[in-house]
Design a protein around this motif. Structure first.
Motif: not given
Length: 204
Positions: A100-101, A144
């Motif tokens: 995902d990252e 983030n």
């Protein structure tokens, strides 16, 4: 997923020998952190024998080198995929092997490359002066960006902890249940992970 030195060595070997980005288990990062913290806890344990501590320290250094090289090789492949996507305009890019990252990293690179291709190359081909401006993602950055953590953490112990040596070779403890202490963050994170203590978070 159980992470250990042999697994990391094999993952790096596969990444070296294959042109395509290799798939990783979705729990890879969390399992990797668990493995690293287990090694750190051995170093922090005052009951660990000197020989075992030295072996563990060497293992940990070697593992971190493997992790860094694995990251570098995957990073290069992801950047190359982003370049290919922007140059060809293809929407058929296999991203299933990305964590995902890594997918967020890929999408961000594509956004930047697309913007500058449009503002420089496309303008030149259209007989216009190119221009470039710094890209900013204020909303994404605010969402983030992790809060900076203090180097010291305040802990409340929820289990008794015997006296132990820190990575700085300073003695800590012993601590009883409900004791409160301020400790270096690396030590605090190990104690929290092992559910021996909880962090006291200030409202300010």
């Amino acid at each position: 997923m159980d992470v250990n030195y042999d697994l990391l060595f094999d993952l790096l070997r596969y990444e070296k020998n294959k042109d395509d980005l290799q798939a990783l288990d979705k729990s890879f990062f969390s399992s990797l952190i668990d493995y690293l913290q287990s090694k750190e806890s051995i170093l922090l344990n005052s009951q660990t024998k000197p020989a075992e501590r030295e072996i563990t320290r060497i293992q940990l250094n070697n593992v971190k080198k493997l992790i860094a090289e694995l990251y570098d090789r995957r990073e290069k492949k992801i950047i190359n995929l982003a370049l290919y996507k922007i140059k060809t305009g293809s929407d058929i890019i296999a991203t299933g092997s990305m964590l995902d990252e890594e997918k967020m990293f890929f999408d961000s690179i594509c956004l930047v490359l697309s913007k500058y291709k449009s503002s420089i190359l496309d303008n030149i081909l259209d007989n216009k002066m190119p221009f470039a401006e710094t890209m900013a993602f204020p909303e994404q950055k605010a969402r983030n960006e992790p809060k900076k953590l203090s180097a010291i953490a305040s802990l409340r112990f929820i289990k008794p902890v015997p006296k132990f040596l820190g990575a700085d070779l300073e003695p800590y403890g012993p601590y009883d249940e409900q004791d409160i202490a301020s400790l270096p963050r690396d030590i605090a994170e190990v104690l929290i992970h092992k559910q021996h203590a909880e962090e006291i978070v200030s409202d300010s």
